[in-house]
Motif scaffolding. Structure first.
Motif, PDB file in Angstrom:
ATOM      1  N   VAL A 633      -2.508   9.508   1.390  1.00 28.87           N
ATOM      2  CA  VAL A 633      -1.969   9.624   0.032  1.00 28.87           C
ATOM      3  C   VAL A 633      -2.272  11.031  -0.459  1.00 28.87           C
ATOM      4  O   VAL A 633      -3.428  11.449  -0.514  1.00 28.87           O
ATOM      5  N   THR A 647      -5.419   6.418   4.186  1.00 32.01           N
ATOM      6  CA  THR A 647      -5.116   5.045   3.764  1.00 32.01           C
ATOM      7  C   THR A 647      -5.998   4.030   4.482  1.00 32.01           C
ATOM      8  O   THR A 647      -5.773   2.833   4.364  1.00 32.01           O
ATOM      9  N   GLN A 660       1.418   2.452   0.383  1.00 30.09           N
ATOM     10  CA  GLN A 660       1.126   3.514  -0.580  1.00 30.09           C
ATOM     11  C   GLN A 660       1.084   4.913   0.049  1.00 30.09           C
ATOM     12  O   GLN A 660       0.918   5.904  -0.663  1.00 30.09           O
ATOM     13  N   GLN A 689       1.590  11.879  -5.971  1.00 29.24           N
ATOM     14  CA  GLN A 689       0.933  11.204  -7.091  1.00 29.24           C
ATOM     15  C   GLN A 689       0.140  12.207  -7.920  1.00 29.24           C
ATOM     16  O   GLN A 689      -0.239  13.270  -7.436  1.00 29.24           O
TER      17      GLN A 689
END
Length: 693
Positions: A633, A647, A660, A689
């Protein structure tokens, strides 16, 4: 004719293909057949001529008669193409009327050899015989099949050609059949003690779905990075485990080398005409697109206010450069209204104003607009519904103020979309095309993708009830279909196929008629039921461009192309990606290899996932032997720095490692962990993100 030494025989090759007649570079059959004459012909043959003709009866017949009816005819004519059931396949119909004698034995020999490779050989319609002193045989259009058919009879053809040319049968047959076989370099069927297949035989195991990585207890054999062999490397499924390779025969390629082969061998993008509508998103322009009209097409107001006529003295270039303008202070009569709608044109004179709304056309004669904020109401009509006079407070008004001139946004003929630019989902490109009157444009077609799961153990993911021992829910098919759609391509569900060679072959043949790219999962490792590679090479006549990649996960990833005929009877190339069976491996290799292939085929440049530098948020353990594509991520902090976090467990069977995940970290192999703060490259699969507080 002297028989003291082997006679030199002349052969001619006739390629029957409308596509190759238009573009000879697409033909591979001639080279394959020349190779058979050179390598399997015992030094007896010279290929004196080779031609390409369209799949038209008269064209085929004219060329054959030129060779066979000549005063010095060639000994052998072999044709390639046009022997199937397609509408455009006419070779047998062209050849049969030309034959003076038919040779069903040669036909039987070719069919028997093909049937040993695939049951679909019964769909071929070969013809063989003699015209004058020339032997003629027809071969399939597939270079692989044509080569196999010619190899099946090449050793008997000198004898047939010598007889057809007029040699004495008594002299040829002196010494009996054994002598003929010996001279031809052949063994009689009775002398064979096992199957006549002489190709190497390999089998592959399914990747285990367990949690432990495979452990090898002996050193891995070294493999070259390139291979020039055109023979199948895969196992022959008809043979048992004693003839199976114990190590993969496919060279271990680097990821960059594998990507280079994909770029080299996938079909080139095809231009098509497409309407300008929301479905245009994701397509790439195949040519420069020019504006069909000016935008705006008329002089328009950019504000709500009053259109005025600035005197000529105030509209010259000199006063404009000096920043001067006209003092319009005073009370002005309002003679009309111009809304942003089609309206009848009228002329505005000096000393008059027209109330105008944003986007509305300026009346003829008007050359500036005063904002409503720079005015006051001076008088209204008797019924109180309209303005009669306004007071203008503005000073320094110049011609062109608050006016959007004709073509000021886009000029007619201006390039609005360049060749190679992609239409985004943001709507800007579609809006621009619509604004300049473009109704349709040439774009590159997007390939249609089919996803197929393989394996006796695989069941539908939504199967009711408990699984039986050994059953595995199909994770790969729905996951890959979702990924394909997310990337903007149409996808067809090809279902699940069992580990049976004939069933797999039939399924792939149907799929290759429906889609441009087939994605399969499973069946590419080292087991006896791993049938993808043998089916592609041996049954479909395809070429495996790579069968192993030096990476983790996804080492057995396979990329192949298969020649097929489209609905127009043209020979085209279709793509097969055989991905590993483990779910994480399948998704990683989709993004790493399949997506760049789809981009190449649809004109997207640069192909593949975007790459950005990131900083590791913690220590990362490396694989000792292979570079790894670590699921992670990536987030952006308040300082604008990109950081990457794992992850979790990267086991190839753990599809949760993709949950994700928005990036694949390009990690080198090594025995020591990469420390927190190290900079690495990341391939972005999704949106970054934010972890800013």
């Amino acid at each position: 004719m002297s028989l003291s030494k082997p006679a030199s025989l002349r052969a001619a090759i006739l390629v029957v293909s409308t596509t190759a007649a238009q573009d000879p570079s697409t033909d591979a059959a001639e080279a394959a057949l020349r190779e058979v004459f050179d390598q399997d012909g015992g030094g007896r043959w010279t290929v004196s001529e080779a031609k390409i003709v369209s799949d038209v009866v008269t064209h085929i017949q004219q060329q054959i008669m030129l060779w066979a009816d000549d005063a010095d005819p060639v000994n052998l004519i072999v044709t390639s193409g046009g022997t199937g059931f397609a509408v455009e396949d006419h070779t047998p119909e062209a050849v049969i009327p030309l034959l003076h004698k038919q040779a069903p034995g040669l036909v039987y020999g070719m069919l028997a050899a093909s049937l040993a490779v695939t049951p679909f050989a019964v769909m071929s319609r070969p013809v063989a015989g003699v015209r004058n002193k020339t032997v003629i045989i027809t071969l399939p259009g597939s270079p692989k099949a044509a080569k196999e058919n010619l190899q099946a009879v090449i050793k008997t053809l000198p004898h047939a050609c010598l007889q057809a040319a007029g040699a004495s049968s008594r002299a040829l047959h002196s010494g009996g059949v054994k002598k003929l076989e010996q001279e031809a370099g052949m063994a009689s069927p009775q002398a064979k003690t096992h199957s006549s297949h002489s190709r190497p035989h390999h089998h592959h195991h399914h990747c285990p779905h367990g949690h432990q990585a495979p452990i090898r207890h002996t050193p891995t054999p070294a493999a070259s990075s390139t291979s020039t062999s055109t023979e199948p490397k895969s196992n022959d499924p008809s043979l048992g485990p004693t003839r199976r390779h114990r190590s993969s025969p496919y060279p271990m390629l680097s990821v960059s080398d594998a990507l280079s082969l994909i770029a080299q061998h996938v079909p080139k993008p095809t231009p098509i005409l497409h309407k300008v509508d929301p479905s245009l998103v994701g397509y790439v322009a195949a040519e420069d697109v020019h504006a069909a009209e000016d935008v705006p097409a008329f002089r328009a107001s950019i504000v709500d206010g009053y259109a005025v006529v600035v005197p000529d003295a105030a509209s010259g270039e000199e006063q404009s450069e000096a920043g001067a303008g006209v003092d319009l202070k005073g009370v002005w009569p309002v003679v009309g209204v111009s809304h942003a709608s089609p309206t009848e044109e009228f002329e505005l004179k000096e000393g008059q104003v027209v109330r105008i709304t944003t986007g509305a056309a300026l009346p003829r004669g008007a050359n500036a607009v005063v904002m409503v904020e720079d005015t006051v109401l001076a008088a209204q009509t008797e019924d109180g519904t309209e303005e009669k006079e306004v007071g203008i407070l503005a000073e320094g008004v110049k011609a062109g103020d608050n006016v959007r001139e004709v073509g000021s946004d886009v000029r007619k003929g201006e390039i609005v979309l360049r060749k190679g630019e992609r239409v985004s989902s943001g709507g800007g490109e579609i809006g621009l095309l619509a604004s300049v009157g473009i109704k349709e444009l040439m774009v590159y077609a997007k390939p249609v993708v089919g996803v197929l799961s393989t394996g006796d153990e695989i069941v539908e993911h939504d199967k009711e009830g408990d699984l039986r021992l050994g059953e595995v829910r199909d994770i790969n098919r729905p996951s890959l279909m979702a990924a394909v759609r997310q990337c903007g391509y149409d996808v067809i569900d090809l279902g699940i196929v069992k580990d049976k060679a004939r069933t797999l072959e039939e399924k792939l043949r149907v799929a290759l008629r429906e889609v441009d790219v087939v994605i399969t999962t499973g069946g590419v490792s080292m087991g006896e039921l791993d049938l993808l590679k043998p089916t592609i090479e041996r049954s479909l006549g395809g070429t495996i461009h790579f069968g192993r990649v030096n990476m983790k996960p996804g080492k057995p990833t396979t990329f192949a192309t298969v020649p097929v005929k489209n609905n127009a009877g043209e020979r085209v190339s279709k793509v097969i990606f055989a991905l590993p069976g483990n779910p994480a491996s399948a998704l990683v290799t989709f993004y790493l290899f399949v997506l760049p292939a789809l981009h190449h085929m649809s004109g997207v440049s640069p192909p593949g996932l975007p790459k950005v530098p990131v900083t590791l948020a913690h220590d990362f353990v490396l694989d000792k032997a292979r570079p790894e594509y670590h699921r992670a991520v990536v987030s952006i902090g308040s300082d604008g720095r990109l950081t990457a976090s794992s992850t979790g467990s990267q086991r190839s069977s753990r599809v949760g490692s993709m949950k994700q995940a928005n990036a694949l970290l390009c990690m080198p192999s090594g025995s020591e962990p990469l420390q927190k703060g190290t900079r690495v490259e990341a391939l972005l699969m999704g949106n970054i993100q934010s972890n800013a507080q």
